[in-house]
Design an enzyme around this catalytic site. Structure first.
Site, PDB file in Angstrom:
ATOM      1  N   GLY A 193       1.100  -1.226  -0.484  1.00  0.00           N
ATOM      2  CA  GLY A 193      -0.078  -0.299   0.177  1.00  0.00           C
ATOM      3  C   GLY A 193       0.552   1.750   0.162  1.00  0.00           C
ATOM      4  CD  GLN A 216      -7.053  -0.742   7.458  1.00  0.00           C
ATOM      5  OE1 GLN A 216      -8.208  -1.923   7.776  1.00  0.00           O
ATOM      6  NE2 GLN A 216      -5.967  -0.904   7.227  1.00  0.00           N
ATOM      7  CB  CYS A 219       2.200   2.900   9.904  1.00  0.00           C
ATOM      8  SG  CYS A 219       2.330   1.734   8.514  1.00  0.00           S
TER       9      CYS A 219
END
Length: 393
Positions: free
Chosen positions: A69, A177, A323
């Site tokens: 991503g 997501q 993250c």
């Protein structure tokens, strides 16, 4: 173990693992080679490309495989911006994007681009009127995530796409997501570029895709070879691509049933926590949210302490994006929806899967009630609050 951090990553489905396995030792040839031995790998890559394309209503030639991503987001934003800089240098995004978007926009600002960061309401929904007002003659790109990774709120993607296309602006959405969790048709939603990642849908880590509408020009991010029609250099991650394709196929087959199951558990968990744990706030839109996402803020406690104590009970959640888990700052998403720092610090994100059960939710609620109560009794702020309440009585 009760694993409730599926927004961070998911376990690889057994069928996905079995589909990938032959491409590590048996069919290990480089797909870019011309000999027969490599042909099997090349065929499987193209089959996976078709599977992904069909899943989102795209053409196979519009699907590009990436390392995940973050790369897809970087390529989408940088590539689209650089390809259009002769038309303008203004980009629009939202304040609650993943840092793969926000940090990429910050990088482009250092290169002379201008970025407008649009506000969201208390539920995390982007303010469409503010978005419209932010559009300028030199606006070349709008990037708004499909669903938020922390609070689960799903954005009005179709409306945003229509606004962008009415002005001739390229529209990108970070669907990391959302992909595999909600129906997506890129034409119906007016999406020009889309990012997704394998490890969010029970696929492997280190593989993702970028959908790029074939009429959209984009600059190359990774140079070095003729792979992906000359637009992304690098040897194909054959096992990862096969795994992504298989995970997509399974997601398509199970989506309706999985969403119904997760929604039932999600709503039950929300109801029980609100009932059993006072001074608790649900973050994100109550219904316009991902079926597996629950995000609470508990007043008078620290989220990190809560996570540690849940861990001891075998419950695994998070305080926000994986993250940024090493950061001491409160979530930028929670601040953007209007939470004060002290409440944002007490956040907990629980993200479910089709494997979770109602019995597990009961155990989670029981442990949450006990742990939050214990942490609050250690808080001088809570003690002052209780004394003030008693004084008012």
């Amino acid at each position: 173990m009760i694993y409730l951090d599926n927004a961070a990553t998911t376990k690889v489905d057994k069928e996905v693992f079995e589909a990938m396995e032959p491409y590590f030792q048996e069919f290990y040839g480089n797909p870019s080679s011309i000999y027969t031995f490599a042909g099997k790998s090349k065929k499987e890559i193209e089959d996976a490309r078709r599977t992904v394309a069909e899943f989102i209503g795209a053409k196979p030639k519009e699907i590009y495989f990436t390392s995940g991503g973050s790369e897809s987001d970087n390529w989408a934003i940088k590539g689209a911006a650089l390809a259009r800089q002769d038309k303008g240098k203004h980009i629009i995004t939202s304040k609650i994007e993943h840092h793969a978007i926000l940090h990429t926009c910050e990088f482009l600002e250092q290169q002379g681009f201008e970025v407008s960061y649009i506000d969201v309401d208390e539920n995390g929904v982007i303010k469409l009127e503010e978005l419209k007002q932010a559009i300028r003659e030199d606006t070349i790109l709008i990037s708004v995530m499909f669903a938020n990774n922390e609070i689960g709120t799903i954005q009005p993607i179709q409306e945003i796409g229509e606004i962008a296309h009415e002005k001739g602006i390229v529209f990108h959405t970070d669907a990391v997501q959302a992909y595999g969790h909600v129906p997506i048709n890129v034409d119906e939603l007016h999406i020009d570029i889309l990012s997704a990642s394998g490890h969010k849908i029970n696929g492997p880590k280190g593989i993702g895709i970028m959908y790029l509408r074939d009429s959209i020009k984009i600059e190359t991010l990774i140079h070095g070879g003729a792979q992906e029609r000359g637009r992304r250099g690098g040897t194909y991650n054959t096992p990862g691509i096969v795994g992504f394709g298989k995970a997509t196929q399974i997601a398509a087959e199970r989506m309706e049933k999985r969403r119904a199951h997760e929604t039932e558990l999600r709503d039950y968990l929300i109801e029980q926590v609100r009932k059993e744990v006072p001074y608790t706030k649900l973050n994100g839109h109550r219904t316009q949210r991902l079926s597996n996402n629950v995000n609470f803020s508990f007043r008078f406690i620290e989220g990190e302490s809560l996570l540690i104590m849940l861990d001891r009970k075998g419950i695994y959640g998070s305080s926000g994006s994986a993250c940024t888990s090493g950061s001491l700052d409160p979530s930028h998403v929670l601040l953007a929806i209007g939470l004060p720092h002290e409440i944002a610090h007490g956040s907990l994100r629980l993200t479910l899967s089709e494997d979770n059960t109602k019995e597990e939710m009961d155990y989670v609620v029981e442990q949450l009630k006990e742990i939050v109560d214990k942490l609050r009794k250690m808080s001088p702020l809570y003690e002052d609050f209780v004394n003030q309440k008693e004084g008012e009585l």
